[in-house]
Design a protein around this motif. Structure first.
Motif, PDB file in Angstrom:
ATOM      1  N   THR A 119       4.489   1.523  -1.854  1.00  0.00           N
ATOM      2  CA  THR A 119       5.732   1.084  -1.245  1.00  0.00           C
ATOM      3  C   THR A 119       6.194  -0.173  -1.970  1.00  0.00           C
ATOM      4  O   THR A 119       5.417  -1.077  -2.229  1.00  0.00           O
ATOM      5  CB  THR A 119       5.518   0.778   0.254  1.00  0.00           C
ATOM      6  N   LYS A 135       0.828  -1.219   0.000  1.00  0.00           N
ATOM      7  CA  LYS A 135       0.000   0.000   0.000  1.00  0.00           C
ATOM      8  C   LYS A 135       0.853   1.255   0.000  1.00  0.00           C
ATOM      9  O   LYS A 135       1.955   1.268   0.516  1.00  0.00           O
ATOM     10  CB  LYS A 135      -0.912   0.006   1.222  1.00  0.00           C
ATOM     11  N   GLY A 136       0.313   2.297  -0.603  1.00  0.00           N
ATOM     12  CA  GLY A 136       1.021   3.567  -0.664  1.00  0.00           C
ATOM     13  C   GLY A 136       2.172   3.538  -1.644  1.00  0.00           C
ATOM     14  O   GLY A 136       3.124   4.284  -1.513  1.00  0.00           O
TER      15      GLY A 136
END
Length: 180
Positions: free
Chosen positions: A64, A61-62
């Protein structure tokens, strides 16, 4: 308290349902399982445990990159058997994962049988059949996109800028080519 690495597995996966499924499956196989949903959670677990095995999702998520997690795990224990899972397979990210310390790279969907087999198959195979098929333009484009994504730590905006594409165009290409 430090746990021995023999059958301790660390799963780094942001999809909580998939992480739970892997957790249960590996526990039934006799592993003790730790689950982290981010690189920071993984680092905190490594401060207290020394797993001998790890399964890492390539895209967390994000935006990454799981590649950073592979690097962290390999620095923690160079003998750890690390398998990378991804729904966005490419030659560029596979090569980087192996360079950073992963022993195998599997495209999703993969199950615990595939992952456990990957832990056991760490040596290369010189007898693998070579294909005479040439690479298509679409495959070359896909590999270039993923090489740039890996260079930018999966930052879609920066990757789009480097590729000379609009961000939404790149996002559409990624969604269209997703390995399911």
């Amino acid at each position: 308290m430090t746990t021995t690495p023999e059958r301790l597995l660390l799963i780094i996966e942001d999809d909580e349902a998939f992480a739970r499924t892997l957790n249960r499956s590996f526990e039934r196989r006799g592993y003790r399982v730790l689950v982290a949903h981010s690189q920071d959670e993984a680092a905190a677990l490594l401060a207290q445990h020394s797993p001998g095995y790890a399964v890492v999702d390539l895209k967390l998520k994000g935006n990454t990159s799981g590649l950073a997690c592979v690097q962290l795990l390999h620095e923690h224990d160079p003998d750890m058997l690390i398998v990378v899972l991804t729904g966005f397979a490419s030659i560029a990210t596979a090569v980087e994962a192996i360079k950073l310390g992963a022993v195998q790279y599997l495209a999703k969907p993969s199950n615990s049988d595939d992952i456990e087999a990957a832990f056991g198959h760490v040596a290369g195979n010189a007898e693998i059949e070579l294909t005479a098929r040439s690479t298509s333009i679409k495959t070359l484009e896909w590999e270039r996109i993923h090489a740039v994504l890996a260079e930018t730590d999966f930052n879609i905006s920066e990757a789009a800028r480097r590729l000379g594409l609009h961000r939404r165009t790149l996002a559409r290409k990624l969604e269209k080519q997703r390995v399911k």
